[in-house]
Design a protein around this motif. Structure first.
Motif, PDB file in Angstrom:
ATOM      1  N   VAL A 230       0.635  -1.519   0.164  1.00 40.19           N
ATOM      2  CA  VAL A 230       0.013   0.199   0.342  1.00 40.19           C
ATOM      3  C   VAL A 230       0.873   1.147   0.305  1.00 40.19           C
ATOM      4  O   VAL A 230       0.550   1.689  -1.057  1.00 40.19           O
ATOM      5  CB  VAL A 230      -1.216  -0.300   0.993  1.00 40.19           C
ATOM      6  CG1 VAL A 230      -1.811   1.280   0.874  1.00 40.19           C
ATOM      7  CG2 VAL A 230      -2.049  -0.818   0.987  1.00 40.19           C
ATOM      8  N   ILE A 234       0.688   4.251  -2.723  1.00 43.85           N
ATOM      9  CA  ILE A 234       0.847   5.484  -2.357  1.00 43.85           C
ATOM     10  C   ILE A 234       2.127   6.407  -2.852  1.00 43.85           C
ATOM     11  O   ILE A 234       1.584   7.756  -3.523  1.00 43.85           O
ATOM     12  CB  ILE A 234       0.626   6.003  -0.879  1.00 43.85           C
ATOM     13  CG1 ILE A 234       0.019   5.533  -0.450  1.00 43.85           C
ATOM     14  CG2 ILE A 234       0.658   7.290  -0.866  1.00 43.85           C
ATOM     15  CD1 ILE A 234      -0.456   5.309   1.158  1.00 43.85           C
ATOM     16  N   GLN A 237       1.613   7.222  -5.998  1.00 41.46           N
ATOM     17  CA  GLN A 237       0.299   7.622  -6.968  1.00 41.46           C
ATOM     18  C   GLN A 237      -0.717   7.056  -7.068  1.00 41.46           C
ATOM     19  O   GLN A 237      -1.684   7.183  -8.264  1.00 41.46           O
ATOM     20  CB  GLN A 237       0.531   8.765  -7.303  1.00 41.46           C
ATOM     21  CG  GLN A 237       1.417  10.196  -6.890  1.00 41.46           C
ATOM     22  CD  GLN A 237       1.234  11.123  -7.689  1.00 41.46           C
ATOM     23  OE1 GLN A 237       0.967  11.348  -8.620  1.00 41.46           O
ATOM     24  NE2 GLN A 237       1.560  12.591  -6.925  1.00 41.46           N
ATOM     25  N   SER A 238      -1.235   5.327  -7.345  1.00 41.86           N
ATOM     26  CA  SER A 238      -1.893   4.976  -7.526  1.00 41.86           C
ATOM     27  C   SER A 238      -2.983   4.203  -6.633  1.00 41.86           C
ATOM     28  O   SER A 238      -3.308   3.042  -6.981  1.00 41.86           O
ATOM     29  CB  SER A 238      -0.826   3.749  -8.660  1.00 41.86           C
ATOM     30  OG  SER A 238      -0.351   2.863  -7.998  1.00 41.86           O
ATOM     31  N   ALA A 239      -2.725   4.511  -5.488  1.00 41.79           N
ATOM     32  CA  ALA A 239      -3.435   3.992  -4.391  1.00 41.79           C
ATOM     33  C   ALA A 239      -5.219   3.718  -4.632  1.00 41.79           C
ATOM     34  O   ALA A 239      -5.242   2.861  -4.036  1.00 41.79           O
ATOM     35  CB  ALA A 239      -2.661   3.929  -2.971  1.00 41.79           C
ATOM     36  N   GLU A 240      -4.844   4.923  -5.075  1.00 40.28           N
ATOM     37  CA  GLU A 240      -6.825   5.059  -5.093  1.00 40.28           C
ATOM     38  C   GLU A 240      -7.195   4.655  -6.528  1.00 40.28           C
ATOM     39  O   GLU A 240      -8.687   5.888  -6.760  1.00 40.28           O
ATOM     40  CB  GLU A 240      -6.901   6.734  -4.353  1.00 40.28           C
ATOM     41  CG  GLU A 240      -6.791   7.374  -3.053  1.00 40.28           C
ATOM     42  CD  GLU A 240      -6.869   6.187  -1.921  1.00 40.28           C
ATOM     43  OE1 GLU A 240      -8.463   6.478  -2.800  1.00 40.28           O
ATOM     44  OE2 GLU A 240      -6.936   5.436  -1.161  1.00 40.28           O
ATOM     45  N   THR A 241      -7.055   4.765  -6.420  1.00 35.77           N
ATOM     46  CA  THR A 241      -7.501   3.693  -8.713  1.00 35.77           C
ATOM     47  C   THR A 241      -8.457   3.166  -8.155  1.00 35.77           C
ATOM     48  O   THR A 241      -8.691   1.948  -6.775  1.00 35.77           O
ATOM     49  CB  THR A 241      -6.303   2.848  -9.344  1.00 35.77           C
ATOM     50  OG1 THR A 241      -6.525   2.218  -8.369  1.00 35.77           O
ATOM     51  CG2 THR A 241      -5.165   3.638 -10.160  1.00 35.77           C
ATOM     52  N   ASN A 244      -7.679  -0.886  -7.520  1.00 35.36           N
ATOM     53  CA  ASN A 244      -6.778  -0.669  -6.090  1.00 35.36           C
ATOM     54  C   ASN A 244      -7.849  -0.730  -4.835  1.00 35.36           C
ATOM     55  O   ASN A 244      -7.474  -1.387  -3.666  1.00 35.36           O
ATOM     56  CB  ASN A 244      -5.581  -0.109  -6.785  1.00 35.36           C
ATOM     57  CG  ASN A 244      -4.734  -0.621  -7.104  1.00 35.36           C
ATOM     58  OD1 ASN A 244      -4.343  -1.358  -6.599  1.00 35.36           O
ATOM     59  ND2 ASN A 244      -4.044   0.151  -7.037  1.00 35.36           N
ATOM     60  N   ARG A 245      -9.284   0.399  -5.075  1.00 37.92           N
ATOM     61  CA  ARG A 245      -9.934   0.483  -3.877  1.00 37.92           C
ATOM     62  C   ARG A 245     -10.602  -0.454  -3.846  1.00 37.92           C
ATOM     63  O   ARG A 245     -10.708  -0.958  -2.465  1.00 37.92           O
ATOM     64  CB  ARG A 245     -10.760   1.573  -4.331  1.00 37.92           C
ATOM     65  CG  ARG A 245      -9.583   2.874  -3.565  1.00 37.92           C
ATOM     66  CD  ARG A 245     -11.276   4.157  -3.589  1.00 37.92           C
ATOM     67  NE  ARG A 245     -11.680   4.233  -4.884  1.00 37.92           N
ATOM     68  CZ  ARG A 245     -11.552   5.092  -5.666  1.00 37.92           C
ATOM     69  NH1 ARG A 245     -10.509   6.159  -5.847  1.00 37.92           N
ATOM     70  NH2 ARG A 245     -12.094   5.343  -6.729  1.00 37.92           N
ATOM     71  N   ASP A 249     -11.181  -3.341  -0.565  1.00 33.17           N
ATOM     72  CA  ASP A 249     -11.962  -4.070  -0.001  1.00 33.17           C
ATOM     73  C   ASP A 249     -12.036  -5.679   0.133  1.00 33.17           C
ATOM     74  O   ASP A 249     -12.000  -6.159   0.680  1.00 33.17           O
ATOM     75  CB  ASP A 249     -13.828  -3.481  -0.366  1.00 33.17           C
ATOM     76  CG  ASP A 249     -14.381  -3.743  -0.071  1.00 33.17           C
ATOM     77  OD1 ASP A 249     -14.021  -3.387   1.489  1.00 33.17           O
ATOM     78  OD2 ASP A 249     -15.037  -4.912  -0.756  1.00 33.17           O
TER      79      ASP A 249
END
Length: 760
Positions: A230, A234, A237-241, A244-245, A249
């Motif tokens: 994770v 970060i 800058q791809s953790a929030e794609t 990936n979200r 989950d």
């Protein structure tokens, strides 16, 4: 009455060895029997059958008390003749396993037959009770050789070994589970026998087995690796794609649901949703939650394709390190092996095993000691069946029956992990008769599977306008050339070759005509090109569909089973990086799929698509598809259940069932060692010089291609291959022209392709 006073000294020998200094060491038979009994009882405690295993251990080598065996062991060991060795089938070898089987029946009558199967088979393998195929090796015949017990001298055996009460514990699973229970007991006995003998003969080897971490130690390592993953995302800058979200989950849900009681689970996650790591997280957390009540000690990760198993093992090695993962499959690279991983592969005594469906399921129905030895280590384990939709239909019913037995009676948790969950429920006909006995009480790990599928929808699927109108290869090749980066998947090796030959220079080819080392190199090349944004066109068979992490903007798929089409779609826009959706085009190939499972799948897809659904890969279609598909083949085609049915006198045909249960029938095919590169040439040269040494053969596995017998005969007649001198069952390529650097082994392909040559 056989039996000596407990206080008398008995110097009967079980084994002998000679130290480097020339000193002979004796392994006393009394000690061997008692130590094997204790170890076997410990192994069987996990399924409450220690009493049966203990007596099997005490009586398994009663035949070694005979004068004939004691004379034999002294003669061949070197006591009476120098430079001889006990191992290797010396002339005059004495049957020492039948006497204990006869004694068990004399003591316990019909119930003694349970022990007789174990004892009589502890070297040669579980026997049939009575079979025309095994003849004089059948147990019923061997039990008539009363002289093998009667020849043991009076007072030879200690009374506290001989005099045992009939065990009170019951059969796990009753009559229907008798065959698996006997096989589990057999596993306890033969592994205990192997280990105790090994401890005497080679203490160093025995100590090398004791070096693996426990699952409880592996969970914190896994957690740290996930945190680092994770953190890296970060930074990138791809953790929030969105993808990936969703993966985060799925991982969280797997961790949460791991607290549920052991049993049967399904993990239904679309391709690219992170099933591999999430299923491992579930298994590790599940073992932690149930460490006290179930003492879960290992995870078995079973995969249908040898072509992708290395990828999964490498993911796990990236987390836990090279030394703590055991791979057990035919395509294993011996250079990745350590002494302890090689030893652990013998009995799966390690915390994390990555193996194939072939190894797992053929072992569960095996008769040979080497295959059965690992089975007791499945007790209280977590078994993850990756790509569960690929369970072989012709063996499906006996597999489902055995999975139910494992979860109900042996503390096993099963995880069916797939993007296309097969319909493995119980099915009844219009008269209420059961036509398929399904899995019991399967619980889904993901709370909202439909929502997950909607969130991970990354492709648009275009289905044929007319299922009766095929597309010729020339037209398809021209269409593919409109795309700089594209993957086309076809149904057979012949189709793959024909389409590839029509494509521009630089197009890559993937099929089972490439050896394992060659396939791995091409897949690595494809991944690197895709990562760098380079244009790449690939023509492949279905070997890329499950578990190979490729990500194309456009994928073409020949009409096939709906699960195969969904897997192909999983190679399209896998990371969700495209601005829009990826494109999956399903086309009708020039010829229908070969008869058999491939044709069944194609017909079932046509059936569920005949109304042209708006969303061709909608999840609700898969239940209809699998019910249709599984109604076609015989789900116990070889009558495994018939061979394993327990008669009123406990008659079971163990060896016959094992011979029938072959996920890959190697009687119709033959592996040929090919000259793919300089390393292949070197290995084949070594094979010609020194013969099939173990490590060499394991290396050569990655440089082999499996072909049909008629193709083998033609290549032999043409002088393209030849048998290795003194080893007529081993074949190698002769010159340099038979193996193409782009497409692999050159064959005049048969129009009939056995799907099993691709699937395993």
């Amino acid at each position: 009455m056989l039996g000596m006073n407990d206080k008398q000294e008995n110097l009967a020998l079980a084994h002998v060895r000679q130290s480097d200094g020339g000193v002979w060491h004796k392994h006393l038979l009394d000690k061997h029997l008692r130590d094997v009994a204790k170890l076997a009882a410990d192994f069987a405690a996990g399924f409450d059958s220690s009493d049966w295993a203990s007596i099997a251990g005490l009586w398994h080598d009663l035949g070694k008390y005979s004068t004939e065996f004691q004379r034999y062991i002294q003669t061949v060991s070197g006591y009476d003749r120098e430079n001889a060795h006990i191992e290797g089938g010396a002339p005059g070898r004495v049957d020492h396993s039948t006497a204990g089987a006869i004694y068990a029946v004399r003591q316990f009558d019909k119930h003694g037959r349970i022990l007789a199967y174990l004892i009589a088979g502890h070297h040669a393998g579980l026997p049939d009770w009575d079979s025309a195929d095994t003849g004089r090796k059948a147990l019923s015949f061997r039990l008539e050789k009363s002289q093998l017990l009667d020849r043991i001298p009076t007072q030879a055996i200690p009374q506290n070994i001989l005099m045992q009460s009939k065990p009170p514990s019951k059969v796990c699973g009753g009559e229907n589970g008798f065959h698996l229970w006997v096989r589990m007991l057999f596993s306890c006995l033969v592994d205990a026998d192997f280990l105790d003998t090994e401890f005497f003969m080679d203490k160093g080897k025995n100590q090398a087995r004791q070096q693996f971490p426990a699952l409880a130690e592996m969970l914190p390592i896994f957690n740290r690796a996930m945190e680092a993953k994770v953190a890296q995302l970060i930074v990138e800058q791809s953790a929030e794609t969105p993808v990936n979200r969703i993966r985060a989950d799925v991982l969280a849900q797997c961790r949460k649901q791991a607290a549920l009681s052991p049993g049967m689970f399904s993990l239904t996650v679309p391709t690219g949703g992170g099933k591999t790591l999430s299923s491992l997280a579930f298994a590790l957390e599940h073992a932690k939650h149930h460490s006290k009540d179930h003492a879960m000690r290992r995870i078995i990760y079973a995969i249908p394709y040898t072509s992708i198993i290395e990828q999964t093992a490498d993911v796990f090695r990236g987390i836990f390190g090279r030394d703590d993962i055991v791979e057990h499959h035919s395509n294993f690279d011996v250079d990745r092996e350590t002494t302890r991983s090689r030893l652990a592969a013998e009995n799966w005594d390690a915390p994390l095993i990555v193996t194939t469906n072939v190894q797992l399921f053929e072992s569960l129905f095996a008769a040979r000691t080497s295959r059965c030895r690992k089975l007791h280590n499945l007790v209280n384990s977590v078994i993850v069946l990756d790509e569960a939709q690929l369970l072989p239909p012709e063996f499906l019913q006996p597999i489902l029956d055995t999975l139910n037995l494992l979860t109900t009676h042996y503390g096993v948790t099963i995880v069916l992990s797939t993007a296309t969950q097969p319909a493995l429920n119980t099915v009844k006909d219009n008269f209420g008769r059961t036509t398929r006995k399904g899995l019991n009480n399967v619980r889904e790990i993901i709370a909202d599977v439909d929502g997950l599928y909607a969130d991970l929808e990354r492709v648009e699927v275009q289905i044929p306008a007319d299922f009766n109108q095929p597309t010729d290869w020339e037209s398809l090749a021209a269409e593919l050339c409109h795309h700089d980066t594209v993957l086309a998947i076809v149904n057979t090796r012949k189709d793959c070759r024909e389409l590839w030959e029509l494509m521009p220079k630089g197009t890559l080819h993937l099929s089972a005509l490439l050896c394992g080392a060659h396939r791995s190199a091409i897949i690595a090349d494809i991944k690197e090109r895709l990562k760098c944004g380079e244009a790449v066109r690939v023509i492949s068979t279905q070997l890329v569909e499950a578990g190979v992490d490729l990500d194309f903007p456009v994928v073409y798929r020949a009409l096939a089973g709906l699960d195969s089409i969904a897997q192909a779609a999983g190679r399209c826009n896998r990371e969700g990086a495209l601005k829009g959706k990826g494109k999956v085009v399903v086309f009708v190939p020039p010829k229908p799929a070969p008869r058999g499972l491939l044709r069944f799948g194609e017909d079932a897809t046509k059936d569920v698509w005949h109304k042209r659904p708006e969303k061709p890969l909608a999840r609700e279609l898969f239940t209809r598809y699998f019910n249709r598909f599984l109604s076609m083949p015989n789900l116990d085609e070889h009558d495994i259940a018939g061979s394993l049915k327990c008669g009123s006198g406990l008659e079971v045909q163990f060896r016959t069932a094992a011979e029938k249960f072959r996920l890959i029938d190697d009687r119709e095919t033959q592996a040929v060692f090919v000259r793919y590169n300089a390393e292949s040439n070197k290995l084949i040269q070594q094979l010609n010089q020194i013969g099939p040494k173990r490590d060499l053969m394991r290396k050569l596995q990655r440089h082999s291609v499996t072909i049909y017998r008629h193709d083998l005969n033609r290549l032999l007649q043409n002088g393209d291959i030849k048998a290795i001198e003194n080893y007529p069952d081993l074949y190698a390529q002769v010159g340099d022209t038979l193996y193409h650097k782009k497409t692999g082994l050159l064959l005049a392909e048969s129009p009939i392709l056995n799907p099993s040559t691709l699937a395993f």
